[in-house]
Design an enzyme around this catalytic site. Structure first.
Site, PDB file in Angstrom:
ATOM      1  N   HIS A 296       0.854  -1.184   0.000  1.00 41.08           N
ATOM      2  CA  HIS A 296       0.000   0.000   0.000  1.00 41.08           C
ATOM      3  C   HIS A 296       0.893   1.238   0.000  1.00 41.08           C
ATOM      4  CE1 HIS A 296      -2.966   2.890   1.254  1.00 41.08           C
ATOM      5  NE2 HIS A 296      -2.356   3.099   2.401  1.00 41.08           N
TER       6      HIS A 296
ATOM      7  N   TYR B 123      -6.463   8.892   1.049  1.00 41.14           N
ATOM      8  CA  TYR B 123      -6.656   9.540   2.346  1.00 41.14           C
ATOM      9  C   TYR B 123      -5.450  10.417   2.642  1.00 41.14           C
ATOM     10  CZ  TYR B 123      -3.571   5.840   4.124  1.00 41.14           C
ATOM     11  OH  TYR B 123      -2.511   5.002   4.338  1.00 41.14           O
TER      12      TYR B 123
ATOM     13  N   ASP C 176     -30.226 -19.975  15.584  1.00 43.14           N
ATOM     14  CA  ASP C 176     -31.645 -20.355  15.577  1.00 43.14           C
ATOM     15  C   ASP C 176     -31.842 -21.299  14.421  1.00 43.14           C
ATOM     16  OD1 ASP C 176     -31.988 -18.408  13.404  1.00 43.14           O
ATOM     17  OD2 ASP C 176     -34.117 -18.460  13.915  1.00 43.14           O
TER      18      ASP C 176
HETATM   19  P1  FAD Z   1       1.718  -5.952  13.377  1.00 39.96           P
HETATM   20  O1  FAD Z   1       1.880  -4.572  13.803  1.00 39.96           O
HETATM   21  O2  FAD Z   1       2.329  -6.319  12.071  1.00 39.96           O
HETATM   22  O3  FAD Z   1       2.288  -6.876  14.507  1.00 39.96           O
HETATM   23  C1  FAD Z   1       2.509  -8.253  14.300  1.00 39.96           C
HETATM   24  C2  FAD Z   1       3.783  -8.602  15.010  1.00 39.96           C
HETATM   25  O4  FAD Z   1       3.969 -10.004  14.996  1.00 39.96           O
HETATM   26  C3  FAD Z   1       4.986  -7.990  14.347  1.00 39.96           C
HETATM   27  O5  FAD Z   1       5.609  -7.137  15.259  1.00 39.96           O
HETATM   28  C4  FAD Z   1       5.841  -9.175  13.986  1.00 39.96           C
HETATM   29  O6  FAD Z   1       7.210  -8.907  14.124  1.00 39.96           O
HETATM   30  C5  FAD Z   1       5.368 -10.223  14.962  1.00 39.96           C
HETATM   31  N1  FAD Z   1       5.595 -11.599  14.491  1.00 39.96           N
HETATM   32  C6  FAD Z   1       5.191 -12.135  13.325  1.00 39.96           C
HETATM   33  N2  FAD Z   1       5.614 -13.406  13.221  1.00 39.96           N
HETATM   34  C7  FAD Z   1       6.283 -13.686  14.354  1.00 39.96           C
HETATM   35  C8  FAD Z   1       6.956 -14.844  14.820  1.00 39.96           C
HETATM   36  N3  FAD Z   1       7.000 -15.963  14.117  1.00 39.96           N
HETATM   37  N4  FAD Z   1       7.529 -14.769  16.035  1.00 39.96           N
HETATM   38  C9  FAD Z   1       7.498 -13.639  16.763  1.00 39.96           C
HETATM   39  N5  FAD Z   1       6.900 -12.517  16.364  1.00 39.96           N
HETATM   40  C10 FAD Z   1       6.282 -12.545  15.165  1.00 39.96           C
HETATM   41  N6  FAD Z   1      -4.668   1.166  10.071  1.00 39.96           N
HETATM   42  C11 FAD Z   1      -5.476   2.134  10.543  1.00 39.96           C
HETATM   43  O7  FAD Z   1      -6.352   1.862  11.347  1.00 39.96           O
HETATM   44  N7  FAD Z   1      -5.347   3.415  10.119  1.00 39.96           N
HETATM   45  C12 FAD Z   1      -4.418   3.792   9.214  1.00 39.96           C
HETATM   46  O8  FAD Z   1      -4.306   4.958   8.869  1.00 39.96           O
HETATM   47  C13 FAD Z   1      -3.588   2.779   8.667  1.00 39.96           C
HETATM   48  N8  FAD Z   1      -2.704   3.091   7.704  1.00 39.96           N
HETATM   49  C14 FAD Z   1      -1.782   2.166   7.323  1.00 39.96           C
HETATM   50  C15 FAD Z   1      -0.787   2.554   6.442  1.00 39.96           C
HETATM   51  C16 FAD Z   1       0.234   1.682   6.143  1.00 39.96           C
HETATM   52  C17 FAD Z   1       1.316   2.125   5.235  1.00 39.96           C
HETATM   53  C18 FAD Z   1       0.228   0.380   6.698  1.00 39.96           C
HETATM   54  C19 FAD Z   1       1.341  -0.573   6.436  1.00 39.96           C
HETATM   55  C20 FAD Z   1      -0.816  -0.030   7.511  1.00 39.96           C
HETATM   56  C21 FAD Z   1      -1.827   0.853   7.830  1.00 39.96           C
HETATM   57  N9  FAD Z   1      -2.885   0.496   8.676  1.00 39.96           N
HETATM   58  C22 FAD Z   1      -3.731   1.458   9.158  1.00 39.96           C
HETATM   59  C23 FAD Z   1      -3.108  -0.909   9.060  1.00 39.96           C
HETATM   60  C24 FAD Z   1      -2.514  -1.219  10.416  1.00 39.96           C
HETATM   61  O9  FAD Z   1      -1.241  -0.711  10.511  1.00 39.96           O
HETATM   62  C25 FAD Z   1      -2.474  -2.704  10.684  1.00 39.96           C
HETATM   63  O10 FAD Z   1      -3.661  -3.304  10.324  1.00 39.96           O
HETATM   64  C26 FAD Z   1      -2.165  -2.983  12.148  1.00 39.96           C
HETATM   65  O11 FAD Z   1      -1.042  -2.272  12.554  1.00 39.96           O
HETATM   66  C27 FAD Z   1      -1.928  -4.460  12.389  1.00 39.96           C
HETATM   67  O12 FAD Z   1      -1.530  -4.637  13.704  1.00 39.96           O
HETATM   68  P2  FAD Z   1      -1.047  -6.053  14.206  1.00 39.96           P
HETATM   69  O13 FAD Z   1      -0.695  -5.945  15.628  1.00 39.96           O
HETATM   70  O14 FAD Z   1      -2.044  -7.074  13.818  1.00 39.96           O
HETATM   71  O15 FAD Z   1       0.210  -6.403  13.290  1.00 39.96           O
END
Ligand code: FAD
Length: 818
Positions: free
Chosen positions: A225, A256, A543
């Site tokens: 993105h 946005y 249901d």
């Molecule tokens: P993450 O933040 O990715 O956390 C997952 C974690 O799991 C990571 O830290 C990773 O290192 C860890 N992990 C994975 N595999 C392993 C493993 N095997 N062992 C140990 N650790 C592991 N959302 C909004 O609401 N508003 C916005 O404006 C918005 N803009 C965005 C713009 C961009 C450019 C991006 C990239 C995303 C945006 N989002 C936005 C979406 C949002 O950032 C994500 O949906 C959200 O941060 C996901 O959070 P999370 O905790 O699920 O994932």
């Protein structure tokens, strides 16, 4: 590192941290969070999100989750700095269609408790002087704003309560999850093994990789993105505050914007979907910049760059500094993936969650893990919703990509996906096509919505006043009117093949099912029983109808889309080691509904079974041979008419259809689709799970208390119902009719008492038999008295409605004019 934990949470992004925090608040300890990157800027999606929070969402639960999130972040602070900036939001209209759509969105927001309103171009310019005056207006939502997600994650995780109960291990990678006999036993990491019987994957874009460790396909796709920041703007010179302008959406161009101190951040979905497979995702130490960032692709940003200059002229051709293709997850239906997987006990997911919802998601996940009940209706996002075909990689690719490109599109609620289609076809699909059926997809099944072969009926009925225009005319056909009326006059043939049909048999089946059901199933063999299955807190989880086929043999029938959800619920309650068999017969059994006043005449023509009232009473079943095909017939209908549901072998489905349809002409009975089915059910006041029925309301609040037998002995939810009864009803599902004839609304509109929103529309339809628009909604009991005048707001217009006795349609009083 600890060798044992009560729960292991994988990932310290905003979702993992929020869940750990909320579990601590519920008194849990011995919680472990494993993170492969550094805390708290881990390199996951959370680290790169600009943090825009728009709470409006067509799905009520999503909107509630965002409101919970705003509440949570607003109360967090780290080193004296705020985690949330409630500057409000503007969704601007560039086209007249969008302006209309915004009126609808204001309605949805109001329905779900937001303070949303339409503002003029000048008012929008007052909020943000950088905007072009070419916009036609905007929706303004109070309390939307900017979340500082990494700060919020850290604030939650370093709070005293979390510190006492959670161990975070950074730079530690989960490499495997072990399970024995379908139950999680331990988690392997590159630093050692942790024994646990509960794992929550909050691994974001890595979710599918974690799922694979326990043999589960998590149906989500990581997507690139485009996001970029401008150089400092002279118009914002000296601006040092995090944000003061409302956050901005330009949905007509899939973009946005947010102001950040003296620069602007620009996000664009205005490019083809760029999926990233789970194998392409790099480990923290391998990633050149960050594992959730790929190189910026200017060619995908070009359209957005031009559109930016049109909307915010000072940004025209401006130089960009920070430029990324950030990666985050999209699912096959746009909803997150939450809950415990039925395939592996103890393996939970909370994936594909935006910053916008993560606070609320953490809260409900904690509650769910703690008590088995999320405390809110999560059916749209529950892992139990996925059918096997949803797990196909190609299917995931197509659907997730489509959801990416359509993220800001104006989507009609009845709009159908174009592909993948034709996944499951009725055995008589070919005949339906010959009858010029228009199909909609539901749970993979192609279901007729109406039949153009019924065109000749357009002359028969006076339908001029029922014809539609505008939004309600989209994805609709006047065939829905005549099929409705023809069913009431003579009868209709309905394809019910998509229903989920489950046989439950073996010693103890009656006791098992009776403990799940709120109605009494201990009835003579042959009886059909309508019942709800409740949660411990008395909410309606399912249901369905249960037919007693033998002393210890039952057939459970439930709607197509939610059938799997219901089946999973039943299976999850089966005691370990039980001899009771649960057989899903959905793919081997077809079903045809023959409903309407002349249904008996038609069926009597094709079967020798006595169908008279005394021989075949309402809510009973019998085996029936139709032209030599052995079928099970249930005397029941979902449209408020005499009728039967005929269940036969899938392999003989075409012959069964031919037999029934072949004789229908004599009785002027026609094939009828789902559009008419819906208005017939609403007219008769039948509740639909997912609309009227949910875990948030008891059967008494939902008006299906008649099917609860408190005196039959213990069952799940009984104690809670008794307690609810003691406390008395606060809200009740209420039927209302629109005062102005010919007006129809579509559902989810706010129901108003003066300026106060007191509920929203759960189902809406035009009652063609009674010539009235009908709506249902939960109202506080003090507003639910018959004759009470209220308003419903539809596209910004107020329409008077009157609380009415139900059902609106009663066949005893019905006289059809043709
Ligand atoms: P993450 O933040 O990715 O956390 C997952 C974690 O799991 C990571 O830290 C990773 O290192 C860890 N992990 C994975 N595999 C392993 C493993 N095997 N062992 C140990 N650790 C592991 N959302 C909004 O609401 N508003 C916005 O404006 C918005 N803009 C965005 C713009 C961009 C450019 C991006 C990239 C995303 C945006 N989002 C936005 C979406 C949002 O950032 C994500 O949906 C959200 O941060 C996901 O959070 P999370 O905790 O699920 O994932």
């Amino acid at each position: 590192m600890k060798s044992k934990a009560r729960i292991v949470i994988i990932g310290a992004g905003i979702v993992g941290c929020s869940t750990a925090y909320h579990l601590s608040k519920l008194g849990w300890s011995d919680i472990v969070v494993i993170e492969q990157g550094p805390l708290f800027e881990t390199g996951g999606s959370t680290s790169h999100a600009p943090g825009l929070v728009f709470q409006t969402n067509p799905a009520r639960t999503m909107c509630v989750l965002s409101q919970e999130t705003v509440k949570l972040y607003s109360n967090l602070e780290l080193d004296g700095q705020a985690c949330y900036y409630p500057v409000g939001s503007m969704e601007v209209a560039w086209t007249p269609e969008r302006l209309e759509e915004l009126k609808r969105r204001v309605g949805v927001g109001t329905s779900y408790g937001l303070n949303a309103g339409l503002i003029t171009t000048n008012e929008a310019l007052d909020h943000n002087p950088l905007l072009s005056d070419k916009i036609l207006g905007a929706m303004f939502v109070e309390k939307d704003g900017i979340a500082k997600a990494v700060r919020a994650a850290e604030a939650m995780s370093t709070s005293q309560i979390t510190k006492e109960s959670v161990d975070f291990y950074e730079f530690t990678k989960v490499t495997n999850i072990n399970s024995i006999n379908g139950r999680v036993t331990s988690v392997e990491t590159d630093k050692g093994l942790i024994e646990t019987d509960m794992v929550l994957s909050t691994a974001g874009i890595w979710g599918p990789k974690i799922g694979r460790m326990v043999g589960i396909t998590v149906p989500q796709r990581a997507m690139q993105h485009c996001y970029a920041k401008t150089i400092p703007l002279k118009e914002l010179e000296g601006q040092t505050e995090e944000v003061t302008h409302p956050v901005l959406r330009h949905q007509d161009k899939a973009m946005y914007f947010r102001q950040q101190e003296d620069v602007y951040g620009i996000g664009s979905y205005n490019h083809p979907a760029l999926p990233v497979s789970a194998n392409e995702l790099l480990d923290y130490e391998m990633a050149p910049v960050s594992p959730s960032i790929k190189s910026f692709t200017p060619e995908h940003f070009e359209a957005g760059r031009v559109d930016t200059g049109d909307l915010l002229p000072v940004l025209k051709d401006i130089e960009l500094t920070y430029k990324i293709n950030g990666i985050f997850s999209f699912t096959i239906d746009g909803f997150p993936i939450l809950g415990e997987w039925p395939q592996v006990k103890g393996f939970w997911s909370a994936e594909a969650v935006w910053i916008t919802h993560a606070g609320g998601v953490g809260k409900i996940m904690a509650q769910w893990l703690d008590s088995g009940d999320p405390g809110i209706d999560t059916h749209e996002m529950d892992v139990a919703r996925f059918h096997p075909h949803n797990m196909d990689e190609k299917y995931i690719d197509i659907r997730a990509s489509q959801n990416y490109v359509e993220v800001y599109d104006i989507i009609h609620p009845a709009q159908q996906m174009e592909e993948p289609r034709n996944i499951k076809l009725s055995p008589f699909h070919k005949s339906q096509k010959e009858l010029k059926a228009s199909f909609i997809e539901s749970g993979g099944w192609e279901r007729p919505n109406w039949f153009d072969s019924n065109k000749m009926l357009l002359e028969k009925y006076d339908i001029a006043s029922f014809l539609r225009s505008g939004w309600e005319n989209k994805e609709w056909s006047p065939m829905a009117i005549v099929e409705h009326l023809q069913t009431r006059l003579n009868g209709g043939i309905f394809d019910l093949t998509s229903f989920t049909k489950v046989e439950i048999k073996g010693e103890g089946s009656l006791d098992f099912l009776n403990y799940l059901a709120s109605n009494d199933l201990d009835k003579p063999v042959g009886k059909v029983i309508y019942t709800s299955l409740l949660t411990e807190s008395g909410g309606v989880k399912c249901d369905l109808t249960i037919t007693r086929l033998g002393e210890e043999r039952f057939l459970v029938v439930t709607g197509g889309v939610m059938g799997l959800h219901d089946l999973n619920w039943i299976a999850s309650k089966l005691p370990v080691g039980s001899d009771i068999e649960i057989n899903d017969l959905s793919e081997s059994m077809t079903a045809i509904g023959v409903w309407g006043p002349k249904s008996r005449d038609l069926l009597q023509k094709v079967s020798s079974v006595d169908l008279s009232n005394s021989a075949f009473p309402y809510m009973s079943s019998k085996m029936m041979s139709i032209n030599g095909i052995e079928c099970l017939a249930l005397r029941i209908s979902y449209v408020g008419e005499l009728g039967w549901e005929i269940y036969g072998p899938m392999s003989k489905g075409q012959a069964l259809w031919d037999s029934i349809y072949g004789q229908s002409g004599e009785f002027d009975i026609v094939p009828v689709g789902l559009a008419a089915f819906e208005s017939l059910r609403v007219e008769k006041g039948y509740r639909l799970w997912g609309n009227e029925l949910s875990t948030e309301y008891t059967p008494y609040e939902s008006g299906i208390g008649f099917a609860v037998k408190l005196n039959k002995g213990d069952f799940i939810g009984r104690d809670a119902l008794i307690e609810h009864n003691r406390a008395g009803l606060k809200k009740i599902l209420t039927c209302m009719t629109l005062d102005k004839q010919g007006v129809v609304v579509m559902g989810k509109e706010p129901i108003m008492f003066g300026n106060k929103c007191i509920g929203y529309v759960t189902s809406a339809a035009y009652g063609y038999s009674v010539d009235k628009g009908i709506i249902y909604g939960y109202l506080p009991v003090e507003y639910a008295d018959e004759g009470r005048k209220l308003d419903v707001i539809y596209f910004g217009e107020n329409y008077k409605v009157t609380v009415s006795a139900e059902p609106i349609f009663d066949p005893k009083n019905f006289r059809l004019k043709t």
